[in-house]
Design an enzyme around this catalytic site. Structure first.
Site, PDB file in Angstrom:
ATOM      1  CG  ASP A 150      15.542  54.597 -25.323  1.00 56.04           C
ATOM      2  OD1 ASP A 150      15.917  53.455 -25.031  1.00 56.04           O
ATOM      3  OD2 ASP A 150      14.352  54.940 -25.336  1.00 56.04           O
TER       4      ASP A 150
ATOM      5  CG  ASP B 210       9.016  47.164 -28.637  1.00 55.40           C
ATOM      6  OD1 ASP B 210       9.493  47.105 -27.484  1.00 55.40           O
ATOM      7  OD2 ASP B 210       9.649  47.625 -29.603  1.00 55.40           O
TER       8      ASP B 210
END
Lengths: 197, 254
Positions: B11, B130
């Site tokens: 990330d 997600d």
């Protein structure tokens, strides 16, 4: 040593170019044929039909170079273009090798994405000192050569399919050597050795 | 036979690798190119690189990071975060990414998945989902977008099926409930999506130990497991995890 990386499609040709540069090769990435080179790489990006359309205007030039003995490595789609046609869609391949490109069987996940074992079937300079090893695949189609002797190595995904084909100075891999870590680097080194003669 | 893949996730925020807990509370973890090279050496099968600052920051930083990472590794590499258009995808692919991952933009404009797939091939297109538990959804899971902040009313399993039909070559499935907890993947969510689609599924969110990764392969049938914190902070190496898996009969590249 100068390598032409023919950018006939879309997407990532950076990786293969960079893998060759790491091995000391001068890389020319071009959308058109450059004749003054020691070898040619057809990288593996895009769809068969789109690629066939893009190479159509320079088809004869490419075939002349390949048949004329300029060592050529086709990767994934680049290798599939050596054949005559593909089930993926309309368009004419280079026809350097007889046979067509067919889809993997519906019994398995497609795309075949990830690392599978390479099973070497036949001795060749490209696979010198390469034993059965893990290599990275990312494809839904594979070639079916009319001459089975072209098949230098196989892999299995639903069926045994040709993972490396070759004849003379023309080689193709269904997997991505530039993404296959140490094993892939070894195969690229062998290709460079073939070019150096 | 295709090996189960171990995929460290980087990330990236403003050019640095960070790791959040439930999508917030970021802790800095290192330089992307250096971490990428380490993972490649440890035997990572692939890397995923998510630009979590994409919506707010200059895209040039991302392009530089992509190039730097691609120069040092020889394993495949997916880039996501803020990819909204064909041109965004083209930029990261031209700079060394092998696949693009799209999330919010895929939900907002279904044709983007189709167009990307037709241009670059399905093998190049990852749809990231997600998902969060919700009793309002038939499958029990709802799709969230904008970095897990915004509910969509879409059923996560239905959306996965639709995304595969539109041309996604792979589904990257993150459990918002488990992400950053290090308590294990959401097995139920993963199994439901694996059963619903015929493309590979990468499980994500919650990995805290090799046992968790074993379970998501064995019990949920995931094709790949994505993890961040357990690798970034050096708790386990990728090779440790693979040895653990191989001892239990999971086929891995080692």
């Amino acid at each position: 040593m100068r390598a032409l990386v023919l950018h006939y499609g879309v997407g990532n040709v950076f990786s293969v170019s960079h893998a060759l540069k790491r091995l000391g090769v001068e890389v020319i990435v071009s959308e058109k044929i450059v004749k003054d080179v020691d070898c040619m790489v057809l990288p593996g990006v895009g769809s068969f039909s789109a690629a066939a359309e893009r190479i159509a205007p320079m088809r004869d030039e490419i075939v002349d170079m390949v048949r004329g003995g300029v060592p050529t490595l086709g990767i994934c789609l680049g290798m599939q273009l050596f054949f005559e046609e593909s089930e993926e869609g309309p368009g004419r391949g280079l026809g350097v090798f007889g046979g067509k490109v067919v889809m993997l069987p519906p019994s398995v996940k497609r795309p075949h994405m990830g690392w599978s074992m390479l099973h070497v079937k036949r001795e060749s300079p490209l696979l010198e000192n390469v034993d059965n090893t893990w290599v990275y695949f990312n494809h839904s189609y594979h070639p079916r050569p009319s001459n089975p002797q072209l098949v230098l190595a196989e892999a299995n995904h639903g069926i045994d399919f040709p993972a490396v084909v070759g004849f003379g100075t023309v080689y193709g891999t269904q997997f991505h050597p530039e993404k296959s870590s140490v094993a892939g680097e070894k195969i690229l080194r062998n290709f460079i050795k073939i070019v150096r003669g | 036979m295709v090996a189960k893949r171990i995929i460290p996730c980087l990330d990236v925020d403003n050019g640095r690798v960070v790791k959040g807990r439930r999508f917030v509370d970021l802790r800095e973890a290192g330089d992307p190119a250096q971490l990428a090279a380490n993972y490649s050496e440890q035997g990572a099968d692939e890397l995923v690189f998510l630009d979590i600052s994409a919506s707010r920051q200059n895209r040039d930083i991302l392009v530089n990071v992509v190039r730097n990472v691609a120069e040092v590794i020889n394993i495949p590499f997916t880039v996501g975060g803020g990819i909204r258009t064909m041109s965004d995808a083209d930029t990261v692919l031209r700079n060394g990414a092998d696949k693009v991952s799209i999330n919010t933009a895929a939900v907002k404009d279904n044709t983007l998945v189709k167009r990307l797939s037709e241009t670059y091939g399905a093998q190049c297109v990852v749809v990231a989902i997600d998902a969060k538990r919700s009793h309002k959804m038939l499958s029990g899971y709802e799709v969230y977008i904008y970095g897990g902040t915004s509910p969509t009313g879409l059923d996560a399993v239905e959306w996965a099926r639709r995304a595969a039909e539109l041309g996604a070559g792979e589904i990257l499935l993150t459990s918002i409930d488990m992400d950053g907890t290090e308590k294990g993947y959401d097995i139920e969510l993963t199994r439901k999506v694996v059963e619903a689609v015929d493309v590979p599924v990468i499980a994500s969110g919650g990995a805290g130990s090799p046992e968790h990764i074993y379970r998501v392969f064995d019990e949920a049938g995931a094709d790949a497991a994505l993890a961040a914190s357990i690798f970034h902070f050096g708790v386990y190496t990728v090779a440790d995890v693979k040895r653990f898996l191989r001892e239990r009969g999971v086929e891995v590249r080692l």
